[in-house]
Enzyme design. Structure first.
Site, PDB file in Angstrom:
ATOM      1  CB  THR A   1      30.819 -20.586  48.532  1.00  0.00           C
ATOM      2  OG1 THR A   1      31.883 -21.309  47.924  1.00  0.00           O
ATOM      3  CG2 THR A   1      30.220 -21.410  49.640  1.00  0.00           C
TER       4      THR A   1
ATOM      5  CB  THR B   1      36.193 -16.077  49.038  1.00  0.00           C
ATOM      6  OG1 THR B   1      36.401 -17.484  48.922  1.00  0.00           O
ATOM      7  CG2 THR B   1      34.958 -15.797  49.841  1.00  0.00           C
ATOM      8  CG  ASP B   2      38.644 -19.415  45.470  1.00  0.00           C
ATOM      9  OD1 ASP B   2      38.512 -19.367  46.711  1.00  0.00           O
ATOM     10  OD2 ASP B   2      38.476 -20.458  44.815  1.00  0.00           O
TER      11      ASP B   2
ATOM     12  CE  LYS C   1      39.955 -17.767  49.980  1.00  0.00           C
ATOM     13  NZ  LYS C   1      39.014 -18.621  49.284  1.00  0.00           N
TER      14      LYS C   1
END
Ligand code: ASP
Length: 462
Positions: free
Chosen positions: A108, A184-185, A263
């Site tokens: 993102t 980020t995942d 995360k």
């Protein structure tokens, strides 16, 4: 205007519905659906998007997709075309400032919607970044390079190796710090593998992402970028770190050690947490405040060691009650050389798996235990189950996080077949992946309160 421009990117059912109600791209509309009413602007879509949804920018700034089939009425209220373009300005060069290299892998943080075309495009050149976050130029001389453009579920050995090699090249060129833009995942997988592949770095290596893209009002992209660039340029922490929001608000960011971070929330901006320990430091726009002293310091040499070993035949098995042995058997039959189990409690699986574990032991497959509680240590001496499993060759992985144990096992098996050597390497911490003990404040503390919860509780705690 041609029809394609009026309905930019729309096709199929969504196009039919727009035409039926005489609504076009950039129309301000109130859409009534079987699920409720929505007011906003119809956004363009890219050619690759599905034909079933109409995308609306709500007044709040959020974009939502509305199933075309659920639309019962569209009231047209006006038209508002957005000309959204990041001004490209030349990134100023100041010989007195440190050199920071931003390596892009995707996610993102590297993308935004171009409202003129409906395409998701990278906002990535130094000029674009300077145009949108001019503060970066107060910190450093920024250079950028796009290594990959993938969402992070598509990261894998090829990208890990490419990134590690790029880090090696940049250190050789003499940059003062490296920032890695990443989805980020799976950022914690990449942070862990880079902590093993890049040994003895003389400079900070800071991974950064964003939970909300930069075209949204609540985006964390700019602040995360500023924090990470500041860390790369100025901090004396020469480790692989993840830099993301601390609290849910934008008060400060946290720097997490690459092997102890995970995360933990699918949508909060403060999603990354150091597990079983405290983060390395806090970072704000004007300072970096260490929270501990046992980090590796910045040096002036270039003596980094890049070791990109990676065995792909390694898996994680997340144990659940009533798991059948065929899960383990299929890994054995498919030639897997390493298995990390995320067991229950102190590190357990049920008895029906034992014969499969015995087969794995006979085939010289490395099997390591971690805990699905995430916090705490594997302790296989407490119950019979644990002792039985150790006899079947399952090795306790201390407080290594399951994903970290997975990438470390892949890295270790990429270097040796000798199971004693594998065990020695697995159980010797090289980047903080196991620690002697969990500090009493290692359970969520220092990780930023949740302001909403604090406020709620303060009403009752008089
Ligand atoms: N799905 C995205 C990714 O991990 C989410 C993000 O960038 O934060 O690549």
């Amino acid at each position: 205007m041609t029809e394609t421009n009026l309905y930019k990117g729309y096709k199929g059912r969504a196009l039919e519905v727009l035409k039926h109600f005489r609504a076009e791209v950039w129309s301000e509309v109130k859409i009534t659906t079987t699920k409720g009413e929505y007011t906003g602007i119809i956004l363009p879509r890219s050619q690759a998007d599905d034909p079933l949804h109409i995308v609306l920018k709500l007044r709040s700034g959020y974009n939502i997709g509305i199933a075309a089939g659920s639309v019962t009425a569209v009231e047209i209220q006006g038209r508002k075309e957005a000309h959204y373009k990041i001004p490209e300005k030349e990134f100023p060069y100041d010989p007195k400032k440190p050199r920071v290299k931003l390596l892009g892998t995707g996610g993102t943080i590297a993308s935004r919607l171009d409202y003129r075309t409906g395409e998701v495009i990278p906002a990535f050149s130094p000029g674009e970044l300077y145009g949108s976050v001019p503060e970066l130029a107060d910190i450093c001389n920024l250079e950028t390079e796009k290594l990959f453009g993938v969402f992070s579920e598509n990261m894998g050995p090829e990208q890990y190796i490419g990134t590690a090699q790029a880090i090696g090249r940049e250190i050789e060129k003499g940059v003062h710090g490296i920032v890695i833009g990443h989805g980020t995942d799976t950022m914690h997988h990449t942070a862990a593998i880079l902590s093993f592949m890049v040994q003895n770095s003389p400079i900070p290596i800071v991974m950064v992402g964003s939970q909300r893209s930069s075209d949204r009002p609540s985006s964390d992209a700019a602040l995360n970028l500023m924090h990470s660039v500041k860390t790369a340029a100025e901090s004396d922490i020469a480790e692989v770190m993840v830099c993301m929001f601390g609290p849910t608000s934008d008060i400060y960011g946290l720097l997490h050690r690459g092997t102890r971070v995970r995360k933990m929330h699918s949508s909060y901006r403060s999603t990354f947490r150091t597990i079983g320990d405290i983060p390395i430091a806090m970072v704000s726009r004007d300072k970096i405040t260490p929270l501990r002293q046992d980090y590796k310091r910045r040096r002036n040499d270039k003596n980094v060691v890049i070791n990109t070993a990676f065995e792909e035949k390694v898996s994680i098995v997340y144990y659940y009650p009533n798991m059948k042995p065929d899960i383990i058997d299929s890994l054995i039959d498919n030639g897997y050389r390493g298995i990390v189990i995320a067991g229950t409690g102190l590190g357990h699986v049920n008895k029906p798996l034992y014969p499969a574990l015995k087969r794995a032991q006979d085939r010289k497959i490395a099997v390591y235990m971690t805990v699905q509680t995430l916090w705490g240590y594997v302790q296989m001496y407490v119950y019979d189950t644990g002792r039985d499993m150790m006899e079947l060759g399952v090795i306790p992985g201390a407080n290594m996080l399951p994903e970290v144990a997975y990438v470390k096992l892949a890295w270790v098996l990429g270097q040796t077949n000798d199971l004693d050597e594998v065990m020695k390497m697995m159980l010797t911490p090289i980047a903080g992946e196991t620690t002697e003990r969990e500090p009493s404040n290692g359970y969520l503390i220092f990780q930023g309160g949740v302001p909403e919860v604090e406020e709620f509780i303060s009403k009752y705690r008089k």
